[in-house]
Scaffold this motif. Structure first.
Motif, mmCIF file in Angstrom:
data_model
loop_
_atom_site.group_PDB
_atom_site.id
_atom_site.type_symbol
_atom_site.label_atom_id
_atom_site.label_comp_id
_atom_site.label_asym_id
_atom_site.label_seq_id
_atom_site.Cartn_x
_atom_site.Cartn_y
_atom_site.Cartn_z
ATOM 1 N N GLN A 101 0.831 -1.206 0.000
ATOM 2 C CA GLN A 101 0.000 0.000 0.000
ATOM 3 C C GLN A 101 0.866 1.256 0.000
ATOM 4 O OE1 GLN A 101 -1.691 1.107 3.652
ATOM 5 N NE2 GLN A 101 -3.521 2.085 2.791
ATOM 6 N N GLU B 287 -6.240 2.098 -9.317
ATOM 7 C CA GLU B 287 -7.114 0.943 -9.134
ATOM 8 C C GLU B 287 -6.428 -0.111 -8.265
ATOM 9 O OE1 GLU B 287 -6.392 2.416 -11.835
ATOM 10 O OE2 GLU B 287 -8.225 3.063 -12.857
ATOM 11 N N ARG B 288 -5.138 -0.349 -8.521
ATOM 12 C CA ARG B 288 -4.391 -1.330 -7.700
ATOM 13 C C ARG B 288 -4.309 -0.881 -6.251
ATOM 14 N NH1 ARG B 288 1.105 -1.618 -10.555
ATOM 15 N NH2 ARG B 288 1.610 -2.885 -8.685
ATOM 16 N N ALA C 98 -6.555 0.848 -4.593
ATOM 17 C CA ALA C 98 -7.859 0.589 -3.964
ATOM 18 C C ALA C 98 -8.000 -0.892 -3.605
ATOM 19 C CB ALA C 98 -8.986 1.040 -4.904
ATOM 20 N N GLU C 99 -7.583 -1.819 -4.518
ATOM 21 C CA GLU C 99 -7.666 -3.251 -4.223
ATOM 22 C C GLU C 99 -6.775 -3.628 -3.039
ATOM 23 O OE1 GLU C 99 -6.509 -5.059 -7.829
ATOM 24 O OE2 GLU C 99 -8.339 -4.525 -8.937
ATOM 25 N N THR C 100 -5.578 -3.058 -2.986
ATOM 26 C CA THR C 100 -4.653 -3.371 -1.879
ATOM 27 C C THR C 100 -5.215 -2.899 -0.552
ATOM 28 O OG1 THR C 100 -2.778 -3.192 -3.379
ATOM 29 C CG2 THR C 100 -2.314 -3.044 -1.035
ATOM 30 N N GLU C 101 -5.822 -1.728 -0.516
ATOM 31 C CA GLU C 101 -6.389 -1.227 0.738
ATOM 32 C C GLU C 101 -7.528 -2.121 1.218
ATOM 33 O OE1 GLU C 101 -7.413 2.722 -0.361
ATOM 34 O OE2 GLU C 101 -5.445 3.575 0.215
ATOM 35 N N GLN C 102 -8.318 -2.670 0.278
ATOM 36 C CA GLN C 102 -9.388 -3.590 0.673
ATOM 37 C C GLN C 102 -8.805 -4.877 1.252
ATOM 38 O OE1 GLN C 102 -12.056 -4.498 -2.531
ATOM 39 N NE2 GLN C 102 -13.440 -5.722 -1.274
ATOM 40 N N ALA C 103 -7.778 -5.453 0.599
ATOM 41 C CA ALA C 103 -7.144 -6.682 1.114
ATOM 42 C C ALA C 103 -6.471 -6.429 2.465
ATOM 43 C CB ALA C 103 -6.120 -7.197 0.101
#
Length: 868
Positions: free
Chosen positions: A214, A692-693, A695-700
């Motif tokens: 992140q 976009e990547r 945002a996905e990392t913050e969700q994981a």
């Protein structure tokens, strides 16, 4: 279990069977001197009960005799099921058997399992609590494995006989719950510090990896935004710098500053020329002044020096006359002194001859005695030197002892070879003696003959008989090794045979004795060496043959008169020498002063002639001309300086204009490639979809943090549960330790009335001794008190084992080594008190101290170590 008999064979120095029989219930005492095998007996019992018959570890290997062999140990025990004989053999044909009478009950692994069941566990069970090895005086000693086994045995014993063995806060169920809780904790954390491991560590690592990703993506996004803003700023700055009007203005300011700087530099050169002219005029003025001053000083110096020379010439003449008179007085005094010293020398020689003659008459006997001592001492020293040379050849006592030891080893190896070799013995028929020969010699009648190699026997009238004795290489190798070692030792000494070495050693020993005898004689005759004797002999004069000598009293009176005359002449000569030295010093002083004044007059005359070549008036006129020239040069320099432009301001203006132009060029050179780089970076970042990547990392990352927090909560719950269980178990310790405290209390009263023990929660061992209200930790008690306390606790454990239906013998190998006479009596009482329903076996070397212990006396029957 009760021990009834013990048998050892091939155990250390017990190479033939040794037995201990008649072991009774109650107290048994085996009291033997040191090195009689008590510790060997204890180690053998340990090995029988705790070492598998297939083991070859260090403890089992230490039981083998020096000569080799397979240790064999057998013990007869009595249990509720009857009497059994347990036997083990290690190394060669290793076996383990259990017999009941003639019936084989178990063997090999089944026998090992039978023994483990008898002891109460594979590690020895509770029996390990009450067997005390020599030198172990505390309860927590032994290896790590032994300490762990003893702790488990104590916990099992105390839990199994307590009143609340199945209560959740006291016994084995609590131990199981704590073990399960700690097992669950071990899945997630290790050690007392609860360092993460397993799933917890994996969750933390996942969070850390996602946080790092992140941070990297956030940095990339921020960098992209910053690149866009930087490109906009750079484009505006580059357009401003490349504007034609701005560039022309910068160039005009630079050319104007350069022209102003050139004007300032030309005026500075004109000012420098005026300064140099002024410096030249000032130097000329200084030179004129110096020449005039030197002329005036030289004239004054010449006048003064001429007056002083006349005065000093008269003083120097008077000093020279005085020196000549003093020299005549000194010569006369020297002649008188030489005459007096010659007379003194003659008087001293005459007195010395008279004294020597008298001393020679008085010391004739002493000279003879000293000469005889010196001659005998020199003879003794010569004997010492001869013996010393002989002492350096031949073997010394240590080397001879080594030769004798090697001879003995060879003899032993020869005997061992012959003992295992094939033997033949010839029994002749009547009238046939000598008809069988070996190597041409008749074979003896009825005498066994060892054969270590192939032999051919000649049988008269029949033929020959060849005998091959077989392979005896093992013993032959030992003999060959012994002979080789002996030969090498003899070669090292330079001896051809053992007899030669012995004779050489005898010769060396005889030389040593001769050396010692001669040394003793030498020291008695010349304790401080020959030099003091020779010096004493030299001090005694030899008699002269010059006829009768003068009377020493008369020569002494003449010597004193000559000495007085010499002293008077010396004093007169010293006085004359002092007066001469004073006269010489004064004459030299006056001569030096005269020479200095003459030199001063010459230098002043020469200086006056050099300074006054043109005359005093000419020098004064030259000085006035130099003053006028200097004033004119200074006025011209001041006029030039008043009209000079400001050089510093012109230089600063030029530097500023150059800096502005250089900075503009550098900035243009920097911005051009920077814009290209920013364009390329923005294009690359826009194509990677970093936002976009991110945002996905913050969700994981949010999901991983939830997993980590869930596991951390579970670890906290388990830790809290462990703490609660331990607290509950600690609250029940008083009831948990009640059985052992009950057994131990009457024993403690024998030594320390009203004393109590506190117990360690983790070790299940005494933690402190409370006496007179004061708590004393066990580890600070004296060695005697610690061993007494340890023995009493073991006796209490033995009673608890007996009460639990698992009686085991108490074996003590010199367990009271630090106890004083008063307390050892009370320890004997404690042993007898416990021996009522126990079997206690005491092994001790303190025969006199343990004579009053009582009990059944045991003996080691059979071979004793060391031939006892």
């Amino acid at each position: 279990m009760r021990l009834r008999a013990i048998r050892l064979e091939n155990v250390r120095r017990f190479t033939t069977p040794v037995t201990v029989e008649g072991i009774a219930d109650g107290l048994n005492v085996l009291s033997e001197p040191n090195e009689s095998g008590k510790s060997t007996l204890f180690d053998a019992l340990q090995a029988l009960f705790f070492k598998p018959h297939g083991s070859r570890d260090k403890e089992v290997s230490s039981l083998r005799p020096h000569a080799g062999g397979a240790p064999e140990i057998a013990v007869e025990v009595e249990t509720e099921a009857g009497r059994f004989t347990i036997a083990k053999r290690w190394f060669s044909k290793a076996t383990a058997t259990v017999h009941q009478g003639e019936r084989l009950v178990a063997q090999s692994d089944a026998a090992e399992a039978w023994i483990a069941d008898l002891l109460g566990g594979p590690e020895g069970g509770p029996s390990g609590l009450i067997w005390v090895r020599q030198g172990v005086t505390d309860l927590g000693g032994g290896s790590t494995r032994e300490q762990k086994a003893a702790l488990e045995a104590r916990r099992d014993l105390m839990s199994s006989i307590g009143e609340e063995v199945e209560a959740m806060t006291g016994g084995r169920r609590m131990d199981m719950a704590l073990a399960r809780c700690r097992e669950e904790l071990e899945r997630y954390a290790s050690g007392k510090t609860r360092r993460p491991r397993g799933p917890w560590k994996e969750a933390q690592d996942a969070v850390a990896a996602l946080e790092a990703e992140q941070a990297a993506l956030s940095a990339t996004v921020d960098a992209l935004h910053e690149a866009l803003a930087e490109r906009s700023r750079s484009r505006r700055a580059l357009a401003e710098l490349e504007d034609p009007d701005a560039a022309a203005a910068r160039q005009a300011r630079l050319e104007s500053a350069r022209e102003a700087m050139r004007t300032a530099e030309r005026h500075a050169e004109a000012l420098e020329t005026a300064n140099r002219r002024l410096e030249t005029a000032q130097l000329t003025l200084g030179t004129a002044r110096d020449r005039l001053e030197r002329f005036r000083a030289a004239a004054q110096e010449a006048k003064e020096a001429d007056a002083r020379v006349s005065e000093t010439e008269a003083s120097a003449a008077t000093a020279a006359e005085t020196q000549a008179a003093r020299q005549k007085d000194k010569d006369a005094a020297d002649t008188a002194l030489e005459t007096a010293q010659a007379a003194l020398t003659m008087a001293a020689d005459a007195h010395r001859r008279a004294e020597r003659a008298q001393a020679a008459r008085e010391g004739a006997e002493r000279r003879h005695e000293l000469a005889d001592r010196i001659a005998r001492a020199e003879q003794a020293r010569a004997t010492m030197e001869t013996a010393s040379g002989a002492m350096r050849s031949g073997p010394d006592a240590a080397a001879l002892r080594r030769i004798e030891a090697l001879v003995a080893e060879r003899a032993a190896a020869l005997a061992a070879r012959d003992a295992t070799a094939t033997r033949i013995s010839m029994q002749y028929a009547p009238g046939k003696v000598g008809t069988v020969r070996r190597d041409g010699e008749p074979l003896p009648d009825g005498t066994p003959l060892p054969l270590t190699r192939s032999q051919r026997l000649e049988i008269e009238g029949i033929g020959t008989l060849d005998i091959q004795p077989g392979d005896g290489s093992a013993n032959a190798g030992g003999l060959e090794h012994a002979e080789t070692a002996l030969r090498e030792a003899l070669d090292a000494l330079g001896a051809e045979s053992v007899e030669n070495a012995r004779r050489a050693a005898e010769t060396r020993a005889e030389a040593s004795q001769n050396f010692d005898s001669a040394q003793a004689v030498f020291r008695s005759l010349a304790p401080e060496g020959l030099d003091p004797l020779r010096a004493a002999l030299a001090r005694i004069p030899a008699p002269d043959d010059d006829g009768p000598a003068a009377d020493p009293a008369e020569t002494e009176a003449a010597l004193r008169a000559a000495q007085d005359a010499a002293k008077l002449a010396q004093a007169q000569r010293d006085s004359a020498a002092e007066r001469l030295a004073d006269a010489r010093a004064e004459a030299a002083k006056q001569a030096a002063a005269l020479a200095g004044l003459r030199d001063r007059l010459q230098r002043a005359t020469e200086a006056q002639s050099r300074a006054g070549e043109t005359g005093k008036d000419a020098l004064a006129e030259a000085l006035q001309r130099a003053l006028a020239a200097c004033d004119a040069a200074e006025a011209q320099r001041d006029e030039t300086a008043r009209n000079a432009p400001d050089m510093a301001s012109a230089r600063a203006a030029l530097q500023r204009a150059q800096s502005v132009d250089t900075r503009a060029r550098d900035e243009i050179a920097r911005l051009t490639p920077l814009l290209a780089t920013l364009d390329e970076r923005i294009a690359r970042g826009s194509g990677e979809a970093v936002e976009e990547r991110l945002a996905e990392t913050e969700q994981a990352l949010a999901t991983a943090r939830d997993d980590r927090d869930r596991i951390a909560h579970e670890v906290a719950v388990l830790s809290r549960l462990e703490s609660a269980l331990e607290s509950a178990r600690n609250d029940a310790r008083e009831r948990y330790f009640t059985p052992v405290a009950t057994e131990l209390k009457p024993l403690l009263q024998l030594l320390w009335p009203e004393a109590e023990l506190t117990w360690g929660q983790d070790t299940l061992l005494p933690h402190a001794l409370i006496r007179a209200g004061a708590e004393e930790p066990v580890d600070i008690l004296s060695g005697g008190t610690q061993e007494q306390l340890a023995l009493l606790v073991r006796l209490a454990f033995a009673r608890m084992l007996s009460a639990a239906g698992r009686p085991a013998p108490v074996i003590l190998d010199d367990a009271l080594v630090f106890t004083d006479d008063d307390r050892i009596e009370r320890m004997f009482d404690a042993l007898h008190r416990q021996a009522g329903d126990l079997q206690i076996l005491v092994l001790t070397c303190r025969q006199r101290a343990f004579r009053d212990l009582g009990g059944t006396a045991l003996r080691l029957e059979g071979q004793r170590p060391g031939g006892l």
